[in-house]
Structures are given as structure tokens and as C-alpha cells.
Design a protein around this motif. Structure first.
Motif, PDB file in Angstrom:
ATOM      1  N   SER B 223       5.185  10.164  -8.802  1.00 24.24           N
ATOM      2  CA  SER B 223       4.451   9.760  -7.602  1.00 24.24           C
ATOM      3  C   SER B 223       4.377   8.244  -7.472  1.00 24.24           C
ATOM      4  O   SER B 223       4.234   7.747  -6.365  1.00 24.24           O
ATOM      5  N   PHE B 224       4.494   7.507  -8.568  1.00 27.29           N
ATOM      6  CA  PHE B 224       4.441   6.055  -8.428  1.00 27.29           C
ATOM      7  C   PHE B 224       5.808   5.431  -8.183  1.00 27.29           C
ATOM      8  O   PHE B 224       5.898   4.245  -7.936  1.00 27.29           O
ATOM      9  N   GLU B 225       6.869   6.249  -8.285  1.00 24.97           N
ATOM     10  CA  GLU B 225       8.184   5.683  -7.973  1.00 24.97           C
ATOM     11  C   GLU B 225       8.294   5.336  -6.498  1.00 24.97           C
ATOM     12  O   GLU B 225       8.986   4.396  -6.133  1.00 24.97           O
ATOM     13  N   ILE B 226       7.588   6.101  -5.646  1.00 26.16           N
ATOM     14  CA  ILE B 226       7.732   5.883  -4.202  1.00 26.16           C
ATOM     15  C   ILE B 226       7.142   4.531  -3.787  1.00 26.16           C
ATOM     16  O   ILE B 226       7.847   3.723  -3.171  1.00 26.16           O
ATOM     17  N   PRO B 227       5.858   4.221  -4.124  1.00 24.92           N
ATOM     18  CA  PRO B 227       5.390   2.875  -3.790  1.00 24.92           C
ATOM     19  C   PRO B 227       6.184   1.784  -4.495  1.00 24.92           C
ATOM     20  O   PRO B 227       6.331   0.689  -3.936  1.00 24.92           O
ATOM     21  N   LEU B 228       6.711   2.087  -5.693  1.00 26.95           N
ATOM     22  CA  LEU B 228       7.511   1.070  -6.394  1.00 26.95           C
ATOM     23  C   LEU B 228       8.732   0.678  -5.577  1.00 26.95           C
ATOM     24  O   LEU B 228       9.010  -0.498  -5.350  1.00 26.95           O
ATOM     25  N   ILE B 229       9.449   1.696  -5.082  1.00 31.40           N
ATOM     26  CA  ILE B 229      10.652   1.409  -4.303  1.00 31.40           C
ATOM     27  C   ILE B 229      10.268   0.729  -2.986  1.00 31.40           C
ATOM     28  O   ILE B 229      10.886  -0.258  -2.585  1.00 31.40           O
ATOM     29  N   ILE B 265       1.551  -7.344  -5.548  1.00 32.27           N
ATOM     30  CA  ILE B 265       0.409  -6.625  -6.138  1.00 32.27           C
ATOM     31  C   ILE B 265       0.734  -5.142  -6.278  1.00 32.27           C
ATOM     32  O   ILE B 265       0.476  -4.534  -7.327  1.00 32.27           O
ATOM     33  N   VAL B 266       1.332  -4.563  -5.233  1.00 36.08           N
ATOM     34  CA  VAL B 266       1.674  -3.142  -5.294  1.00 36.08           C
ATOM     35  C   VAL B 266       2.671  -2.892  -6.415  1.00 36.08           C
ATOM     36  O   VAL B 266       2.532  -1.953  -7.208  1.00 36.08           O
ATOM     37  N   ASN B 400      -4.514   9.737  -6.149  1.00 32.72           N
ATOM     38  CA  ASN B 400      -5.032   9.291  -4.861  1.00 32.72           C
ATOM     39  C   ASN B 400      -4.635   7.841  -4.599  1.00 32.72           C
ATOM     40  O   ASN B 400      -4.175   7.474  -3.509  1.00 32.72           O
ATOM     41  N   LEU B 401      -4.796   7.016  -5.643  1.00 33.71           N
ATOM     42  CA  LEU B 401      -4.404   5.608  -5.513  1.00 33.71           C
ATOM     43  C   LEU B 401      -2.932   5.480  -5.152  1.00 33.71           C
ATOM     44  O   LEU B 401      -2.559   4.746  -4.232  1.00 33.71           O
ATOM     45  N   GLY B 402      -2.092   6.243  -5.867  1.00 35.33           N
ATOM     46  CA  GLY B 402      -0.658   6.118  -5.622  1.00 35.33           C
ATOM     47  C   GLY B 402      -0.266   6.587  -4.240  1.00 35.33           C
ATOM     48  O   GLY B 402       0.446   5.889  -3.521  1.00 35.33           O
ATOM     49  N   GLY B 408       0.495   2.927   1.588  1.00 36.09           N
ATOM     50  CA  GLY B 408       0.074   2.221   2.794  1.00 36.09           C
ATOM     51  C   GLY B 408       0.252   0.720   2.648  1.00 36.09           C
ATOM     52  O   GLY B 408       0.808   0.046   3.531  1.00 36.09           O
ATOM     53  N   LEU B 409      -0.192   0.181   1.509  1.00 31.28           N
ATOM     54  CA  LEU B 409      -0.043  -1.264   1.283  1.00 31.28           C
ATOM     55  C   LEU B 409       1.429  -1.662   1.269  1.00 31.28           C
ATOM     56  O   LEU B 409       1.794  -2.722   1.780  1.00 31.28           O
ATOM     57  N   ALA B 410       2.280  -0.805   0.694  1.00 36.01           N
ATOM     58  CA  ALA B 410       3.709  -1.129   0.649  1.00 36.01           C
ATOM     59  C   ALA B 410       4.279  -1.205   2.059  1.00 36.01           C
ATOM     60  O   ALA B 410       5.107  -2.084   2.364  1.00 36.01           O
ATOM     61  N   PHE B 411       3.805  -0.318   2.955  1.00 41.44           N
ATOM     62  CA  PHE B 411       4.291  -0.395   4.335  1.00 41.44           C
ATOM     63  C   PHE B 411       3.794  -1.663   5.021  1.00 41.44           C
ATOM     64  O   PHE B 411       4.539  -2.287   5.784  1.00 41.44           O
TER      65      PHE B 411
END
Lengths: 171, 434
Positions: B223-229, B265-266, B400-402, B408-411
Motif C-alpha cells: 500500500s505504500f508503494e503507490i504514494p512512493l511512486i 515529505i511524502v 489510513n495514512l497511506g 492525496g498529498l502526492a497528487f
């Protein structure tokens, strides 16, 4: 004489695909599936399509195979699969596969794809990307909508109404 | 009272030393040198001083001080050196080893403890070597009902994947093991292998604690790979390239963290989750599930997993430096190589030693490596710091955070990058120089 790397990759791909179907252990089967998908990534590398190869690794091996592995580990297989040991079914399946493969191969070879030779460089992925957002944008939007719709549908399906929210989820 | 060696006699000790020396020399002459010669025939040899280095010349030339440095130079240009020593495995493993020691010592200081103290005279500096020797000498215990092939292979593949990640990181201009045109995509592809290895090793141990830890690790990493990318796309939009060397080279005027702080930060937060560092160390939560997916590993298998973990930590920190902190760029602090040594040689009284091939590394390379290592060490410090400060969070808070906040922050970060690009501030043809 064919390229030895190509032959090795083809053997790995087909061999692990057969293993993925035939192995009794589901975990080893999904590892073999990863091998087959990785072999296809190697074939893409041979075709100078690095972009597709790396995405094949990232998406299919890195995500899809993980999902399959996850499902296999979470679900008791006795509940979903009944073992039916049937020799005739097996041979019929193998024969059907052979017929299909031979027919498809004959069509491919007959289509004259072997005679095509080109010296053009491989298409840059940037061009494909700009084509996608200019000329083919309706297709892109449609794909996006379908994916969003399926994700929303999955969320709706996965929602459980028998669990009461008792105020513990404060996060 | 017992003595360690009751039958010790100095004469037999000296005789055993002579014995060993005799056998070593005999074996080296009969087998060692022929073997080296045979191997050297298959290696492409460099041209030194206009003369091809042959296996017959190699030994005598290595003893000639005026030709040693050119041979070393030629060796440093090979792929072998890059993979094994400098930007590759050896360099990363050194930093990883230093990280382990610094982490233990720093955490101890944060928590008003002493930390490693007795091993080595100064502040327990040899603790790591002691730990390594202990791990090597311990027995490797395999659980009786474990799935042996996967259980044996998993630590090795873990280290190999971490090393593949390290190989993609450019350290100084031109100093990278694999300069892939699609470096960032390759990084994503390599990162995708870690959850597979984790869950397979956890499953193969056939034990409850590793399996729970493995499932948690899988949840967390996938689940954290998505915001990472997504958080890295801003940099790609602004630079217009996926090549990590080019991304680092594009930051000669300013690092991207100036314009994309949200992305940084993300990325940093997802990095902590991917590395299983402390606010997100649920897969290894030692107070709940023993050691998570590492529980059944023992001896050097555990050592390998630790090595892989810290290699991964170095690689993530280095990726942060390359993408957001400007890679190797920094003010030139290394003095130029003194030219009189090149022209006149080193004068020591009556002797003048003229050494050919002396600037072993260029000034840019040393300076770049210096700044890169400095920044990487800083990022590693900030990765280690939460372990002394934060508690562990629950798994539902983590997910939830991820899924809802970081994506959202990544977008938001992507839209900032697009705005900067279309406003004509950055990117090709932008107002600010690159």
C-alpha cells in the motif's frame, strides 16, 4: 540457429507456465507464475522494449503475483477447490492446448510476419506517451473511467455491513 | 586452575609456523600461480604505456612502482570494480555497516544509555565486528517443518535485490554501476520484489509469528508503494527524464526539494514504511510478535537479512539525495591536485620520485562523492532519528495514512509540479536556469 538467450528465456517462460499449472503446491505454483511473467519481461528486453519490460516486472511480478500469493495464503484451498483426478480431462486439455497453439502458430507464420525486416529504431516511449494524451485521449479517458469504476465497484462489494462501527476506529 | 594450552612448547610453535609457510609457498607455486595465469588469459587486459599487458608481464609490472598506478587505473575502469567496490556493493556495505553502529550508539545517547561500550577500546567501536563473528560462528537452525528451499534462498535473494537497488544509484558524475535510461522505473521494479521475498520467507518458516509479520509487511509495502511512486512523479515532470544521473545533473543550481517539499515529505514517509523503520515497524514489532518475519532466522541467515535491510536503507537514502537534494552537487571544497607533482615528481631530499598516472580520481569525482556521502549520511540520520522519538502506530492508522493522506498529498505535489511547468517557471524553456 536461434539466439541462445532467446531459447533460454522461452524455455524458462514455458516451463514455469506449465509448472504453474501442474504443481500441487499453490505457493510454488505462484512462484512459477512469477517465473513465467519474468521470462516474458526478459523477452521484452530482447525486443529492445525496456520500458515495457520494466513495467512488466513492476506491475505483473511486483503486484499481480503478490496479490495471487496473498490470496493463496489467506484462503483455505480445501474450501474453493475440489480435487478431481481425471486422466481423460487432462489429456483432453493438453490436446486442446496443442491444437490451439499449432493453429495460432500456423496463422502467425502464414501472415508473413517472418519476412518483415526493418532497420527503424525502436519507438521512444515518450512518443507513445504524447500520442496517448493527444490523438488517443478518448481511449485514455475511457480506460481511466473503466479502472475507476472497477475500483469503486470492488470497494462497494468488499464493504461489510455486518460489522458495527463501535467508535474504535478513531484514526 | 586450567590453562588454555597446557602442552605449549615454543619450539613446536615455531616449527608449525615454518611448516605452514612451507606448504603455503609450495601450494602457491604449484597451483596458485598457474591458476591466476589461466584466469588472466581469459580477462581482457589493458594497454599500459602503449604496450599490451600480458599475463606474463602482469606480475613483474605490478612490482614496478612506475607501472602499478596505471594498472590500478585500468582496473578501476572495469565493470568488476564498479560492481564490487566503489559505487556498488563494497561502498554501500561500508556505509551500511557504519549505519548499524551509529544507530545503536545514537539511540543509546538519545535514551540516556551507554550503548555498545566494551568491544574495542574506544566507545565499543569493534562491536560490529564482534557481532559479525558471532553470527558467522552460530549454527543455522532450520525449523523442522519449514519449506526448506524457499527458507534457504530467501535471505540470499533479499541481499541480491538490495544490491540491485544499490547498483542503480549514481554516486558521482559518471560513477554508477548501471546507468539505465529508465532508472526510476527500474527502481520501482526492484522495490516490487521486496514484498514477495518477505512474504515467501515468512510463509516458508511455517510458524505463526513470522507469518503474521509477513502479512503485515506485505500490507504495508504494497500500500505504500503507490504514494512512493506518485510522490516521485513531480521530479520526473520537471526534469523530463527518468535517468537518475540526468535527474541528479539537472539540480546544479538548486535541489528539487526547494520546489517540491511536499513530494519530499511524502517520499520520506513512505520510505520509512518501506524500510520498516520505527513509526511503521509493525512487521518486526518485537513487543508483539517476537521479531516478525525475522523470527525463525538464525546465524548468518539473519546476518544476511540485516545486511540486506541496511543496504536497502542506504539505497533509499541515496535515492532521496539523488532526487530531491541535488545528488553530488555542492561547492568545490577539494583542492586541485598539485601540478608540480605531475610535472616534476615528488622531491624528497636527493631522491625525486616521478609517479605516472597519479591523479587517481579527478577533482570532480572526489568532490561529488564527498557531498553525496555527506547528504546521504544526513538523510540516514533523519531515518534513524524517529526510532528514538516515536512510538509504533497501529496497522489501521498506518493503512489510513497511506491510502487517504499520502496519496492525496502526492497528487497535490504533482499539481504543483505541473503548475510550475505550465507557468514557465521550471522545466525546458523555463525562467530559472537548470
Amino acid at each position: 540457429m536461434a539466439d541462445p538467450v532467446f531459447v533460454a528465456l522461452a524455455v524458462v517462460t514455458i516451463g514455469s507456465a506449465v509448472a504453474a499449472l501442474e504443481l500441487r503446491s499453490l505457493v510454488y505454483g505462484s512462484i512459477a507464475l512469477m517465473g513465467a511473467l519474468g521470462g516474458i519481461a526478459g523477452l521484452f528486453l530482447l525486443l529492445d522494449a525496456t520500458f515495457v519490460a520494466l513495467f512488466q516486472l513492476a506491475v505483473y511480478v511486483g503486484s499481480i503475483a503478490v496479490l495471487i500469493l496473498f490470496t493463496v495464503m489467506l484462503v483455505k484451498r480445501e474450501l474453493i477447490f475440489k480435487k478431481i483426478e481425471d486422466k481423460r480431462r487432462k489429456f483432453a486439455g493438453v490436446a486442446l492446448m496443442l491444437v490451439t497453439m499449432v493453429a495460432l502458430g500456423a496463422i502467425f507464420i502464414d501472415s508473413g510476419i517472418k519476412d518483415i525486416t526493418t532497420d527503424e529504431p525502436p519507438v521512444d516511449f515518450r512518443e507513445i506517451g504524447s500520442d496517448f494524451v493527444t490523438y488517443y485521449w478518448p481511449a485514455l479517458i475511457l480506460m481511466g473511467l473503466i479502472l475507476a469504476g472497477s475500483v469503486t465497484g470492488a470497494l462497494v462489494l468488499a464493504r461489510r455491513e455486518d460489522i458495527e462501527e463501535n467508535g474504535q476506529r478513531t484514526s | 586452575m586450567s590453562v588454555i594450552a597446557p602442552d605449549f612448547r615454543l619450539s613446536s610453535f615455531i616449527r608449525s609456523i615454518f611448516d605452514n609457510a612451507f606448504w603455503a609457498l609450495l601450494l602457491a607455486n604449484l597451483a596458485g600461480i598457474p591458476a591466476i595465469m589461466m584466469v588472466l588469459f581469459y580477462i581482457e587486459m589493458p594497454v599500459i604505456d602503449g604496450e599490451l599487458l600480458t599475463p606474463f608481464l602482469a606480475f613483474s609490472w605490478l612490482a614496478d612502482p612506475s607501472r602499478t598506478l596505471p594498472i590500478v587505473h585500468a582496473f578501476m575502469a572495469t565493470d568488476l570494480f564498479r560492481v564490487v567496490a566503489f559505487p556498488g556493493f563494497g561502498f554501500a556495505a561500508l556505509i551500511a555497516a557504519a549505519t548499524i553502529f551509529v544507530e545503536r550508539k545514537m539511540l543509546a545517547k538519545l535514551q540516556l544509555r551507554v550503548g555498545p561500550f566494551y568491544c574495542g577500546k574506544i566507545e565499543g567501536i569493534l562491536q560490529l565486528m564482534g557481532d559479525g563473528l558471532k553470527l558467522i560462528s552460530k549454527e543455522i537452525i532450520i525449523p523442522a517443518k519449514a519449506d526448506k528451499p524457499i527458507f534457504w534462498v530467501a535471505p540470499v535473494i533479499f541481499v541480491a535485490t538490495a544490491a540491485a537497488f544499490v547498483a542503480l544509484i549514481p554516486v558521482a558524475p559518471g560513477w554508477v554501476v548501471a546507468d539505465v535510461d529508465l532508472g526510476l522505473i527500474a527502481v520501482f521494479a526492484v522495490i516490487g520484489f521486496f514484498p514477495i521475498i518477505t512474504i515467501l520467507s515468512a510463509w516458508s518458516a511455517n510458524s505463526k509469528f513470522p507469518f503474521i509479520g509477513g502479512i503485515r509487511a506485505l500490507f504495508q509495502m504494497v500500500s505504500f508503494e503507490i504514494p512512493l511512486i506518485l510522490s516521485l512523479l513531480g521530479v520526473v515532470i520537471l526534469t523530463g527524464t527518468l535517468n537518475l544521473s540526468e535527474i541528479a545533473a539537472s539540480q546544479s543550481s538548486f535541489p528539487w526539494i526547494v520546489f517540491l517539499p511536499i513530494g519530499a515529505i511524502v517520499f520520506f514517509t513512505t520510505m520509512l514504511a518501506e524500510l520498516e523503520r520505527i513509526p511503521f515497524d509493525l512487521p518486526e514489532a518485537e513487543s508483539e510478535i517476537v521479531a516478525g518475519w525475522l523470527t525463525e532466522f538464525s546465524g548468518m541467515m539473519y546476518g544476511l537479512v540485516q545486511l540486506g535491510t541496511y543496504l536497502k536503507l542506504y539505497a533509499f537514502a541515496a535515492l532521496f539525495v539523488v532526487l530531491f537534494l541535488g545528488g553530488w552537487h555542492g561547492p568545490m571544497v577539494v583542492p586541485p591536485f598539485p601540478e608540480e607533482i605531475l610535472l616534476d615528481g615528488i622531491v624528497m631530499g636527493p631522491v625525486t620520485a616521478k609517479i605516472p598516472g597519479l591523479p587517481l580520481f579527478t577533482q570532480e569525482m572526489i568532490n561529488g562523492t564527498f557531498w553525496f556521502v555527506l547528504k546521504t549520511v544526513g538523510v540516514i540520520f533523519f531515518i534513524l532519528l524517529p526510532r528514538g522519538v516515536f512510538p509504533r502506530i497501529r496497522i489501521d492508522m498506518l493503512l489510513n495514512l497511506g491510502w487517504s493522506k499520502l496519496i492525496g498529498l502526492a497528487f497535490v505535489n504533482i499539481f504543483i509540479a505541473l503548475g510550475l511547468l505550465y507557468a514557465g517557471v521550471l522545466g525546458p524553456g523555463g525562467m530559472l536556469p537548470q
